[in-house]
Each structure stands twice: as structure tokens, then as C-alpha cells.
Write a protein that holds these residues in place. Structure first.
Motif, PDB file in Angstrom:
ATOM      1  N   GLY A 219     -13.226 -18.472 -44.053  1.00  0.00           N
ATOM      2  CA  GLY A 219     -14.295 -17.906 -44.868  1.00  0.00           C
ATOM      3  C   GLY A 219     -14.819 -18.819 -45.958  1.00  0.00           C
ATOM      4  N   GLU A 220     -14.340 -20.066 -46.018  1.00  0.00           N
ATOM      5  CA  GLU A 220     -14.762 -20.974 -47.088  1.00  0.00           C
ATOM      6  C   GLU A 220     -15.928 -21.851 -46.648  1.00  0.00           C
ATOM      7  N   THR A 340     -14.756 -25.502 -32.585  1.00  0.00           N
ATOM      8  CA  THR A 340     -13.969 -24.363 -32.091  1.00  0.00           C
ATOM      9  C   THR A 340     -13.299 -23.603 -33.222  1.00  0.00           C
ATOM     10  N   PHE A 341     -12.571 -24.316 -34.078  1.00  0.00           N
ATOM     11  CA  PHE A 341     -11.831 -23.651 -35.156  1.00  0.00           C
ATOM     12  C   PHE A 341     -12.738 -23.325 -36.335  1.00  0.00           C
ATOM     13  N   GLY A 342     -13.799 -24.122 -36.526  1.00  0.00           N
ATOM     14  CA  GLY A 342     -14.759 -23.791 -37.573  1.00  0.00           C
ATOM     15  C   GLY A 342     -15.398 -22.436 -37.313  1.00  0.00           C
ATOM     16  N   ASN A 343     -15.764 -22.180 -36.049  1.00  0.00           N
ATOM     17  CA  ASN A 343     -16.340 -20.875 -35.687  1.00  0.00           C
ATOM     18  C   ASN A 343     -15.294 -19.768 -35.757  1.00  0.00           C
ATOM     19  N   ALA A 344     -14.094 -20.052 -35.239  1.00  0.00           N
ATOM     20  CA  ALA A 344     -13.057 -19.018 -35.168  1.00  0.00           C
ATOM     21  C   ALA A 344     -12.646 -18.527 -36.555  1.00  0.00           C
ATOM     22  N   PHE A 345     -12.640 -19.435 -37.537  1.00  0.00           N
ATOM     23  CA  PHE A 345     -12.167 -19.076 -38.876  1.00  0.00           C
ATOM     24  C   PHE A 345     -13.302 -19.041 -39.905  1.00  0.00           C
ATOM     25  N   ILE A 347     -15.314 -21.307 -41.061  1.00  0.00           N
ATOM     26  CA  ILE A 347     -15.284 -22.412 -42.024  1.00  0.00           C
ATOM     27  C   ILE A 347     -16.619 -23.137 -41.914  1.00  0.00           C
ATOM     28  N   LYS A 348     -17.304 -23.308 -43.025  1.00  0.00           N
ATOM     29  CA  LYS A 348     -18.632 -23.902 -42.993  1.00  0.00           C
ATOM     30  C   LYS A 348     -18.719 -25.162 -43.840  1.00  0.00           C
ATOM     31  N   VAL A 349     -19.646 -26.044 -43.437  1.00  0.00           N
ATOM     32  CA  VAL A 349     -20.088 -27.160 -44.265  1.00  0.00           C
ATOM     33  C   VAL A 349     -21.593 -26.980 -44.399  1.00  0.00           C
ATOM     34  N   GLY A 350     -22.038 -26.581 -45.591  1.00  0.00           N
ATOM     35  CA  GLY A 350     -23.419 -26.163 -45.722  1.00  0.00           C
ATOM     36  C   GLY A 350     -23.614 -24.858 -44.966  1.00  0.00           C
ATOM     37  N   LYS A 351     -24.593 -24.833 -44.059  1.00  0.00           N
ATOM     38  CA  LYS A 351     -24.852 -23.616 -43.286  1.00  0.00           C
ATOM     39  C   LYS A 351     -24.290 -23.693 -41.868  1.00  0.00           C
ATOM     40  N   ARG A 352     -23.654 -24.798 -41.539  1.00  0.00           N
ATOM     41  CA  ARG A 352     -23.161 -24.987 -40.175  1.00  0.00           C
ATOM     42  C   ARG A 352     -21.640 -24.853 -40.117  1.00  0.00           C
ATOM     43  N   ALA A 353     -21.157 -24.470 -38.949  1.00  0.00           N
ATOM     44  CA  ALA A 353     -19.706 -24.379 -38.754  1.00  0.00           C
ATOM     45  C   ALA A 353     -19.086 -25.767 -38.853  1.00  0.00           C
ATOM     46  N   ALA A 354     -17.957 -25.859 -39.526  1.00  0.00           N
ATOM     47  CA  ALA A 354     -17.246 -27.133 -39.654  1.00  0.00           C
ATOM     48  C   ALA A 354     -16.671 -27.537 -38.298  1.00  0.00           C
ATOM     49  N   VAL A 355     -16.560 -28.831 -38.094  1.00  0.00           N
ATOM     50  CA  VAL A 355     -15.818 -29.334 -36.940  1.00  0.00           C
ATOM     51  C   VAL A 355     -14.466 -29.833 -37.443  1.00  0.00           C
ATOM     52  N   THR A 356     -13.500 -29.934 -36.538  1.00  0.00           N
ATOM     53  CA  THR A 356     -12.142 -30.315 -36.937  1.00  0.00           C
ATOM     54  C   THR A 356     -11.557 -31.327 -35.969  1.00  0.00           C
ATOM     55  N   GLY A 357     -10.585 -32.042 -36.476  1.00  0.00           N
ATOM     56  CA  GLY A 357      -9.793 -32.963 -35.672  1.00  0.00           C
ATOM     57  C   GLY A 357      -8.454 -33.131 -36.347  1.00  0.00           C
TER      58      GLY A 357
END
Length: 397
Positions: A219-220, A340-345, A347-357
Motif C-alpha cells: 500500500g505504499e 508481479t509483486f508491485g501489483n500483488a501488494f 506498491i507504487k512508484v508515482g502512479k505506476r506499480a513498482a517492479v522488483t528484483g
């Protein structure tokens, strides 16, 4: 009973994956091995050979779907002539440096336990600290709902250790205690009505360090390009008879460096981490290779998921050679999860879902593999590794 099943429908590079998965087809399997293009299974299953064969054939069908082969794709190789070729597990057991509780479950004593601490220290100071990293500490258990969001229940259901407890009911608690007392203690054959005595599991043992990072960011909205987090956690994966394989632990320590943010931020830091791992392999003179890999998905769409991972180069593994077994094991992995995890949890950067690695280091695997190449005699260790280890020991006093 013993049965042999032909693997001619699979490429040779897939044999290891179907062997791994076949360990889960029946709880009465005692031994499983690869022999001359066949899978050999020793079992005591009351269902008989035909049931075993039918289930393994289902797996073979799953693995053989589509025109996709697991071709070797080595990106880096560090060839080293190492001095040791002995059975390091036997030597560690005989010297009482480790105590085997059961396959895949160990007590680690000195000097092995010190080597583990040094390795973790080195992964932080030599790699994690080269990023603007934040250290976090995670529990060994994870909410079932959190694990559900990671798709672990559908991708790797065979791994999961569920946690539960006796119901908050005085009659249930007293009855349980009385039954244990009456049978003279805990016994494998003790009859337990799990539905009556225990609630649905709210927690499981955590199978991967990075899941808690995403849970903590739920949610952050992140500022800037993203963040880099590092943590070490105890992880747990049930792998059936595969725990007899070198390095496959039931309970293990995983140091991770986790990238969460914009796509370019994650991709660039991931590429940097690959170079840092290669540098470390050369510096410590470990016989190793870095290759494209895939996770051992336990699903009907295995081929689709594995093919996508490999084609998109979403997973790399650093594999260290185990000389006396003439094989290698994955000791570090470098992963890209897209959003995948940005959408699932959420988590955003600006208005877009974060990506993770993430970058993972299996602490026990690194220790086992290093000793499998260089043995217990520190005089035989590479000079750079030995000097750093001794400097760390002095610093730790």
C-alpha cells in the motif's frame, strides 16, 4: 518394490527436473534415481507400481508439452583447479562440525558456523553495501494470506510448511495432553483429528526472504527511483526425498538484496549485482558458472512459466562445482519479477506499480560448496579468502 520409467520423451536436460518433481508423487517412495535414461523408483506404496507409473507419466506429460528444451546457456565461467575432492559432508559429520538430525536438517557447529557468519558478513560488505541499502529483519513465519499474494500456493505448493496450534478450547487442550500422557509421549502413530483439535493455519514457515519485504511495503508509494533492502532470514521448504541431495536443506539461511522501484532502477541494479557476484567468484577462486535458469514450478503450466522465465532471462544462478559428485549446485540467484509483486501488494512508484528484483545467497550452500572445493584445511584455501576470513575473525573477537 521397484519400477523403472523411461524418460525418452524428455530432453536429457529435463531429467533432473522430473526426478525432483517425482519425489512428491507418493509418500511411500523410499529412493529415486536416474539410470541410463530411466527414472528408478524404490517404494512400498500400497497402490502398487501402476499407480506410481501413472503419476510419473502425468509429470512427464507436463514437462514435455511444447517445443521447449532446457538448453545450457552459460553467461560466465570461472574454471579453477581446486585441491579437494573428498566427501565433505562425511568429513564434517565425522569431525562433529555438523550434526545431521534428518535429511536436510542440521545443527552447525564450529568451524562451519563461523564460516557461515563470515560468508553472510562478506555478502553484505562486498555486495549489498555497494548500493544505498537499508537493513531489515524478518520473522521466520509468514501470513498465509501474504503467501497467497505471491502465488506460492499455486506455483510451489509442495514446499509449504503450515503452522497451526491447538484450538483455544479447554476440553481440546486437556484431551490432547491426556492422550499424549496415556501413550507415553509423542508417537508418529498417535491418532489426531486435526479438524477437531486445530484451526485452519493462519501462518506458514517463510519459504523466501524477499516476501516479507513486499509485505512490509504493501500500500505504499515510494519516492524517487526506488529502494534497496537487505535482510537475512531462516527459510523453510519441504522437498521430500530431494533432501538427500547435496545442499537441499529443509531449513536454511537466505541473505537477499531486494530492489523495488522503477523498471530502469531495478534492471540497472540487478545488472550491477551480477557483475559484483562474478567479481566475488573470481576473487575467492571458486570453480563456478553463471547461467540462465528457471524455478522448479510444480504446476500444469510448468512449461509456459519456465519458458517465459528463461526467454526473458528473469533468473540467473551462480552454480558452484561439487568435485566429488561431479556436479554443481546453485548457491546464488539473481531474479527479476517485473511488476508481479508491485501489483500483488499495491506498491507504487508515482502512479505506476513498482517492479522488483532480488539477489539471493544461500549461506549454508555457499559454505558446503566452498569446503567441497577446498576442504577443511585452511592452508589449502585461496589466499584472498583465507586472509579475509582471518581478518573477520580478529574483528569479531
Amino acid at each position: 518394490m521397484e519400477c523403472k520409467i523411461s524418460l525418452e520423451r524428455l530432453s536429457e536436460s529435463q531429467h533432473g527436473q522430473v526426478k525432483y518433481a517425482s519425489a512428491f508423487v507418493d509418500e511411500h517412495i523410499q529412493e529415486i534415481s536416474l539410470e541410463d535414461g530411466h527414472l528408478r523408483i524404490v517404494h512400498t506404496s500400497p497402490n502398487g507400481d501402476e499407480a506410481i507409473r501413472e503419476r510419473v507419466e502425468r509429470l512427464i506429460e507436463r514437462f514435455s508439452k511444447g517445443d521447449f528444451g532446457f538448453k545450457e546457456n552459460v553467461l560466465f565461467r570461472n574454471e579453477v583447479s581446486v585441491p579437494y575432492n573428498g566427501d565433505i559432508i562425511r568429513e564434517l559429520v565425522e569431525s562433529k562440525s555438523i550434526k545431521v538430525l534428518e535429511p536436510g536438517l542440521f545443527i552447525f557447529r564450529e568451524p562451519f558456523s563461523s564460516l557461515m557468519r563470515f560468508l553472510d558478513y562478506s555478502f553484505v560488505t562486498k555486495i549489498a553495501n555497494r548500493f544505498q541499502v537499508k537493513e531489515e529483519s524478518y520473522p521466520a513465519v509468514i501470513h498465509s494470506e501474504t503467501l497467497n499474494k505471491t502465488n506460492h500456493f499455486t506455483s510451489f505448493p509442495e514446499h509449504i510448511h503450515f503452522l497451526t496450534h491447538l484450538r483455544e478450547d479447554l476440553d481440546v487442550i486437556e484431551s490432547f495432553s491426556d492422550s499424549i500422557r496415556a501413550t507415553g509421549g509423542w508417537k508418529d502413530e498417535l491418532p489426531l483429528d486435526l479438524n477437531a483439535t486445530m484451526p485452519k493455519p493462519k501462518f506458514t514457515m517463510n519459504p523466501s526472504t524477499c516476501y516479507h519485504c513486499y509485505e512490509g511495503l504493501q500500500g505504499e508509494t515510494l519516492e524517487g527511483d526506488g529502494i534497496v533492502v537487505t535482510a537475512v532470514a531462516k527459510c523453510h521448504r519441504f522437498e521430500s526425498k530431494n533432501h538427500t541431495d547435496f545442499g537441499r536443506l529443509l531449513d536454511f539461511s537466505m541473505r537477499e538484496i531486494i530492489f523495488v522501484g522503477k523498471p530502469d532502477f531495478v534492471k540497472e541494479n540487478r545488472l550491477k549485482s551480477i557483475e559484483y557476484i562474478k567479481e566475488l567468484a573470481v576473487e575467492w577462486e571458486v570453480d563456478s558458472l553463471l547461467e540462465i535458469a528457471n524455478d522448479p514450478f510444480f504446476t500444469n503450466d510448468f512449461q509456459v512459466k519456465a519458458s517465459f522465465q528463461r526467454n526473458q532471462e528473469m533468473k540467473y544462478e551462480l552454480r558452484l562445482t561439487i568435485p566429488y559428485l561431479d556436479k554443481s549446485i546453485a548457491c546464488s540467484s539473481v531474479n527479476f519479477h517485473s511488476n508481479t509483486f508491485g501489483n500483488a501488494f499495491d506498491i507504487k512508484v508515482g502512479k505506476r506499480a513498482a517492479v522488483t528484483g532480488c539477489v539471493g545467497f544461500g549461506i549454508e550452500r555457499w559454505a558446503f560448496a566452498f569446503l567441497a572445493q577446498y576442504g577443511m584445511n585452511e592452508a589449502d584455501w585461496p589466499a584472498s579468502f583465507r586472509e579475509q576470513y582471518h581478518a573477520w575473525q580478529q574483528k569479531s573477537l
